[in-house]
Write a protein that holds these residues in place. Structure first.
Motif, PDB file in Angstrom:
ATOM      1  N   ASN A 242       0.823  -1.202   0.000  1.00 42.64           N
ATOM      2  CA  ASN A 242       0.000   0.000   0.000  1.00 42.64           C
ATOM      3  C   ASN A 242       0.865   1.262   0.000  1.00 42.64           C
ATOM      4  O   ASN A 242       0.341   2.376  -0.006  1.00 42.64           O
ATOM      5  CB  ASN A 242      -0.948   0.009   1.202  1.00 42.64           C
ATOM      6  CG  ASN A 242      -0.230  -0.136   2.535  1.00 42.64           C
ATOM      7  OD1 ASN A 242       0.833   0.427   2.749  1.00 42.64           O
ATOM      8  ND2 ASN A 242      -0.813  -0.912   3.442  1.00 42.64           N
ATOM      9  N   GLY A 243       2.193   1.092   0.026  1.00 40.97           N
ATOM     10  CA  GLY A 243       3.123   2.204  -0.044  1.00 40.97           C
ATOM     11  C   GLY A 243       3.644   2.674   1.293  1.00 40.97           C
ATOM     12  O   GLY A 243       4.618   3.426   1.349  1.00 40.97           O
ATOM     13  N   GLY A 244       3.010   2.278   2.396  1.00 42.35           N
ATOM     14  CA  GLY A 244       3.459   2.696   3.713  1.00 42.35           C
ATOM     15  C   GLY A 244       4.871   2.202   4.000  1.00 42.35           C
ATOM     16  O   GLY A 244       5.153   1.015   3.875  1.00 42.35           O
ATOM     17  N   PHE A 245       5.772   3.101   4.391  1.00 41.79           N
ATOM     18  CA  PHE A 245       7.198   2.786   4.498  1.00 41.79           C
ATOM     19  C   PHE A 245       7.664   2.922   5.946  1.00 41.79           C
ATOM     20  O   PHE A 245       7.322   3.877   6.650  1.00 41.79           O
ATOM     21  CB  PHE A 245       8.009   3.729   3.605  1.00 41.79           C
ATOM     22  CG  PHE A 245       9.371   3.214   3.259  1.00 41.79           C
ATOM     23  CD1 PHE A 245       9.567   2.431   2.135  1.00 41.79           C
ATOM     24  CD2 PHE A 245      10.458   3.503   4.055  1.00 41.79           C
ATOM     25  CE1 PHE A 245      10.828   1.947   1.814  1.00 41.79           C
ATOM     26  CE2 PHE A 245      11.720   3.024   3.755  1.00 41.79           C
ATOM     27  CZ  PHE A 245      11.907   2.236   2.619  1.00 41.79           C
ATOM     28  N   LEU A 246       8.476   1.955   6.403  1.00 41.62           N
ATOM     29  CA  LEU A 246       8.990   1.930   7.764  1.00 41.62           C
ATOM     30  C   LEU A 246      10.515   1.934   7.752  1.00 41.62           C
ATOM     31  O   LEU A 246      11.135   1.209   6.960  1.00 41.62           O
ATOM     32  CB  LEU A 246       8.509   0.679   8.508  1.00 41.62           C
ATOM     33  CG  LEU A 246       7.001   0.418   8.584  1.00 41.62           C
ATOM     34  CD1 LEU A 246       6.533  -0.414   7.382  1.00 41.62           C
ATOM     35  CD2 LEU A 246       6.639  -0.329   9.855  1.00 41.62           C
ATOM     36  N   VAL A 247      11.126   2.717   8.622  1.00 47.28           N
ATOM     37  CA  VAL A 247      12.583   2.761   8.745  1.00 47.28           C
ATOM     38  C   VAL A 247      12.957   1.958   9.985  1.00 47.28           C
ATOM     39  O   VAL A 247      12.671   2.363  11.114  1.00 47.28           O
ATOM     40  CB  VAL A 247      13.094   4.208   8.860  1.00 47.28           C
ATOM     41  CG1 VAL A 247      14.616   4.229   8.985  1.00 47.28           C
ATOM     42  CG2 VAL A 247      12.655   5.019   7.637  1.00 47.28           C
ATOM     43  N   GLY A 248      13.615   0.816   9.764  1.00 47.16           N
ATOM     44  CA  GLY A 248      13.901  -0.096  10.858  1.00 47.16           C
ATOM     45  C   GLY A 248      15.136   0.250  11.660  1.00 47.16           C
ATOM     46  O   GLY A 248      15.223  -0.069  12.842  1.00 47.16           O
ATOM     47  N   SER A 249      16.110   0.888  11.027  1.00 46.58           N
ATOM     48  CA  SER A 249      17.353   1.245  11.710  1.00 46.58           C
ATOM     49  C   SER A 249      17.784   2.631  11.255  1.00 46.58           C
ATOM     50  O   SER A 249      17.437   3.066  10.151  1.00 46.58           O
ATOM     51  CB  SER A 249      18.440   0.212  11.391  1.00 46.58           C
ATOM     52  OG  SER A 249      18.661   0.120   9.991  1.00 46.58           O
ATOM     53  N   PRO A 250      18.526   3.353  12.079  1.00 47.31           N
ATOM     54  CA  PRO A 250      19.007   4.676  11.657  1.00 47.31           C
ATOM     55  C   PRO A 250      19.826   4.554  10.374  1.00 47.31           C
ATOM     56  O   PRO A 250      20.539   3.567  10.171  1.00 47.31           O
ATOM     57  CB  PRO A 250      19.884   5.123  12.829  1.00 47.31           C
ATOM     58  CG  PRO A 250      19.429   4.312  13.989  1.00 47.31           C
ATOM     59  CD  PRO A 250      19.000   2.993  13.425  1.00 47.31           C
ATOM     60  N   LEU A 251      19.704   5.541   9.509  1.00 48.42           N
ATOM     61  CA  LEU A 251      20.467   5.506   8.264  1.00 48.42           C
ATOM     62  C   LEU A 251      21.016   6.886   7.949  1.00 48.42           C
ATOM     63  O   LEU A 251      20.541   7.899   8.459  1.00 48.42           O
ATOM     64  CB  LEU A 251      19.623   4.957   7.115  1.00 48.42           C
ATOM     65  CG  LEU A 251      18.289   5.637   6.798  1.00 48.42           C
ATOM     66  CD1 LEU A 251      18.468   6.796   5.839  1.00 48.42           C
ATOM     67  CD2 LEU A 251      17.313   4.635   6.202  1.00 48.42           C
ATOM     68  N   THR A 252      22.021   6.894   7.099  1.00 47.95           N
ATOM     69  CA  THR A 252      22.665   8.143   6.689  1.00 47.95           C
ATOM     70  C   THR A 252      22.783   8.161   5.171  1.00 47.95           C
ATOM     71  O   THR A 252      23.135   7.156   4.552  1.00 47.95           O
ATOM     72  CB  THR A 252      24.065   8.276   7.318  1.00 47.95           C
ATOM     73  OG1 THR A 252      23.940   8.211   8.744  1.00 47.95           O
ATOM     74  CG2 THR A 252      24.708   9.592   6.937  1.00 47.95           C
ATOM     75  N   ARG A 253      22.496   9.312   4.593  1.00 45.36           N
ATOM     76  CA  ARG A 253      22.650   9.491   3.152  1.00 45.36           C
ATOM     77  C   ARG A 253      23.219  10.883   2.904  1.00 45.36           C
ATOM     78  O   ARG A 253      22.659  11.874   3.364  1.00 45.36           O
ATOM     79  CB  ARG A 253      21.320   9.323   2.419  1.00 45.36           C
ATOM     80  CG  ARG A 253      21.478   9.210   0.899  1.00 45.36           C
ATOM     81  CD  ARG A 253      20.114   9.052   0.229  1.00 45.36           C
ATOM     82  NE  ARG A 253      20.239   8.591  -1.138  1.00 45.36           N
ATOM     83  CZ  ARG A 253      20.535   9.363  -2.175  1.00 45.36           C
ATOM     84  NH1 ARG A 253      20.751  10.673  -1.971  1.00 45.36           N
ATOM     85  NH2 ARG A 253      20.627   8.860  -3.392  1.00 45.36           N
ATOM     86  N   SER A 254      24.332  10.941   2.189  1.00 45.81           N
ATOM     87  CA  SER A 254      24.999  12.211   1.879  1.00 45.81           C
ATOM     88  C   SER A 254      25.248  13.038   3.143  1.00 45.81           C
ATOM     89  O   SER A 254      25.089  14.262   3.147  1.00 45.81           O
ATOM     90  CB  SER A 254      24.165  13.016   0.873  1.00 45.81           C
ATOM     91  OG  SER A 254      23.983  12.290  -0.319  1.00 45.81           O
ATOM     92  N   GLY A 255      25.604  12.328   4.214  1.00 42.37           N
ATOM     93  CA  GLY A 255      25.936  13.003   5.460  1.00 42.37           C
ATOM     94  C   GLY A 255      24.744  13.438   6.285  1.00 42.37           C
ATOM     95  O   GLY A 255      24.917  14.067   7.336  1.00 42.37           O
ATOM     96  N   ARG A 256      23.537  13.133   5.847  1.00 40.84           N
ATOM     97  CA  ARG A 256      22.331  13.522   6.572  1.00 40.84           C
ATOM     98  C   ARG A 256      21.707  12.285   7.216  1.00 40.84           C
ATOM     99  O   ARG A 256      21.524  11.267   6.546  1.00 40.84           O
ATOM    100  CB  ARG A 256      21.325  14.192   5.640  1.00 40.84           C
ATOM    101  CG  ARG A 256      21.816  15.536   5.089  1.00 40.84           C
ATOM    102  CD  ARG A 256      20.880  16.056   4.015  1.00 40.84           C
ATOM    103  NE  ARG A 256      21.306  17.355   3.516  1.00 40.84           N
ATOM    104  CZ  ARG A 256      20.813  18.510   3.929  1.00 40.84           C
ATOM    105  NH1 ARG A 256      19.860  18.523   4.860  1.00 40.84           N
ATOM    106  NH2 ARG A 256      21.237  19.645   3.428  1.00 40.84           N
ATOM    107  N   ALA A 257      21.362  12.386   8.484  1.00 40.76           N
ATOM    108  CA  ALA A 257      20.889  11.226   9.243  1.00 40.76           C
ATOM    109  C   ALA A 257      19.367  11.197   9.334  1.00 40.76           C
ATOM    110  O   ALA A 257      18.701  12.245   9.377  1.00 40.76           O
ATOM    111  CB  ALA A 257      21.477  11.250  10.646  1.00 40.76           C
ATOM    112  N   LEU A 258      18.839   9.974   9.371  1.00 39.24           N
ATOM    113  CA  LEU A 258      17.402   9.756   9.544  1.00 39.24           C
ATOM    114  C   LEU A 258      17.218   8.690  10.612  1.00 39.24           C
ATOM    115  O   LEU A 258      17.740   7.576  10.494  1.00 39.24           O
ATOM    116  CB  LEU A 258      16.758   9.308   8.229  1.00 39.24           C
ATOM    117  CG  LEU A 258      15.229   9.221   8.228  1.00 39.24           C
ATOM    118  CD1 LEU A 258      14.612  10.626   8.288  1.00 39.24           C
ATOM    119  CD2 LEU A 258      14.728   8.496   6.981  1.00 39.24           C
ATOM    120  N   ALA A 259      16.492   9.032  11.660  1.00 38.72           N
ATOM    121  CA  ALA A 259      16.261   8.088  12.750  1.00 38.72           C
ATOM    122  C   ALA A 259      15.249   7.034  12.336  1.00 38.72           C
ATOM    123  O   ALA A 259      14.446   7.230  11.409  1.00 38.72           O
ATOM    124  CB  ALA A 259      15.759   8.833  13.989  1.00 38.72           C
TER     125      ALA A 259
END
Length: 485
Positions: free
Chosen positions: A331-348
């Protein structure tokens, strides 16, 4: 004189019809009385205690939601706690705030289900409640007072909305949408104003479309023919780079390209996971098999349908030290299971369905590649999925039909005769998923949220996948089905 009443939630489920599905407790609005909703909230607070003295609370834009929330406020206050009312905000915004504050949360929403229904989602301080938590709520015995089962909603606290916006302002580059025109199909989405604020903050020109005060149940997994046609008409009339929308509580995205063609949710999930550089993915059994054949992920775990099961899959991958872990549903709903970093920017991490992250990720991916949104699907193997549903279709009848088909391969062959190849294998993880010797897939499943039968199909051609769904649902009715609940 009316007396206080004692209820066992399991019994109340049977008498009221308000029951747990794959995402919270749901039922007809007429059945979600103040007493029933108060009882559910009391049972939740017994099963998931509030250690910090507060419970976060929010609603969607259904007209029945404020009354349900007022019953929850009374239950919270009766437990000696404070209702931290966050107003009308997306479910993931409430979940993010509750986790940061270390408090449980209650979201009043029916998500995408029909207008005459509503629901309540429950969160512990660690995220969505588990199936074990559900069992404790179901077994709880609660007392509902003879008066005071509702209480006024407090003045809204804007902190949850602000924190949610900041999450994405910190992760995506500033002005990355400069020069882009993004249409927002607003309908009655609780995120409609928040989306405009966020997209304009990234430099986009935002065009508002389809706003209404009447509630519109948008199902991102079974987009109506009317919404398909409308998006294409809007694309011709307005010449935008993308069109975005959500379901009612904004935990499921609807993303369309410059032609007004909506992305399937599982394609959205795969592309989002690639953009984020995920190493491992948990998704449901009905996800497009392109996730396996695209070669982008070291591990893919498939689960039953529903976010609690995807979260279980995420936890298994984390326990196995599978690297950066994400999850999504078709259905498109997205979950972030672990902290990640992309281009030096962090996402919890945020282990609840979210609509905003995938839509921003696809817009960013197209921009980085210098491509229109319509070109993104070419990054994936040519596998296409489609889905639809029979509404007001008895759950008992759905299960009986599936049991009859599962009983023998001959029954499946008779059901699909002249339409598709012969069955090669079946998967009963959730419903009946049939893989055919034509390398096509047909999947029948009773909904966990409403009296509906869903059909999913996969083929090497989009029109063929749609045809399989349409014909299978016709055959369900001809097979002896009924749309009487």
């Amino acid at each position: 004189m009316k007396m206080a009443m004692q209820y066992r939630i399991a019994d109340l489920m049977e008498t009221s019809g308000v029951r747990f599905g794959t995402s919270g407790a749901r039922g007809l609005v007429a059945a979600m009385t103040a007493e029933v909703c108060h009882a559910y909230a009391v049972a939740f607070l017994q099963a998931v205690p509030a250690k910090a003295g507060r419970v976060a609370l929010a609603i969607d834009l259904r007209p029945s939601s404020p009354a349900i929330a007022s019953a929850c406020v009374a239950a919270i206050e009766a437990a000696g706690l404070k209702a931290d009312y966050c107003g009308a905000i997306p479910t993931p915004a409430l979940a993010l705030y509750a986790e940061a504050e270390g408090i449980p949360a209650i979201m009043v929403t029916g998500s995408h289900i029909p207008f005459d229904r509503n629901g309540i989602k429950f969160y512990s301080a660690n995220g969505e409640i588990t199936k074990d938590d559900e069992a404790r709520i179901r077994d709880a015995i609660v007392t509902v007072p003879d008066s005071g089962v509702t209480a006024p909603l407090p003045a809204p606290n804007d902190a949850a909305r602000r924190a949610y916006l900041q999450r994405y302002r910190d992760f995506f580059p500033s002005a990355f949408l400069a020069g882009k025109k993004v249409a927002v199909y607003e309908h009655s989405s609780v995120a409609r104003d928040l989306l405009r604020e966020l997209l304009e903050g990234f430099g986009a020109q935002v065009l508002s479309l389809g706003r209404t005060d009447a509630f519109v149940p948008i199902d991102t997994e079974a987009v109506s023919a009317e919404d398909v046609a409308q998006a294409r008409r809007w694309a011709v009339a307005n010449s935008f780079d993308a069109i975005v929308s959500t379901d009612g509580d904004a935990d499921r995205p609807l993303i369309g390209d410059e032609n007004g063609d909506w992305f399937r949710g599982d394609v959205t999930g795969i592309l989002c996971a690639q953009y984020l550089g995920a190493g491992a993915v948990a998704t449901t059994v009905n996800c497009n098999t392109a996730i396996d054949s695209c070669g982008a992920f070291s591990r893919v775990t498939r689960t039953r349908i529903g976010s609690p099961y995807v979260i279980e899959g995420i936890e298994q991958l984390l326990a196995a030290d599978a690297g950066t872990v994400v999850g999504f549903e078709p259905n498109g709903g997205f979950l972030v299971g672990s902290p990640l970093t992309r281009s030096g920017r962090a996402l919890a991490a945020l282990k609840t369905r979210d609509a905003v992250l995938p839509m921003l990720s696809l817009l960013a991916l197209a921009g980085e590649n210098g491509q229109p949104l319509s070109a993104l699907s070419s990054r994936l193997p040519a596998r296409f999925t489609a889905s639809d549903r029979l509404q007001a279709f008895s759950t008992a009848r759905s299960r009986a039909l599936i049991a009859e088909l599962t009983a023998s391969s001959a029954a499946i062959e008779d059901f699909l005769a002249g339409l598709a190849g012969k069955p090669v294998s079946i998967d009963e993880t959730d419903g009946l998923r049939i893989r055919l010797d034509s390398d096509e897939i047909v999947h029948l499943r009773p909904s966990g949220n409403a009296p509906e039968l869903r059909c999913y199909a996969e083929a090497s051609d989009a029109a063929r996948a749609r045809h399989l769904v349409e014909e299978c649902l016709k055959r369900v009715l001809a097979f002896g089905g009924t749309t009487a609940d």
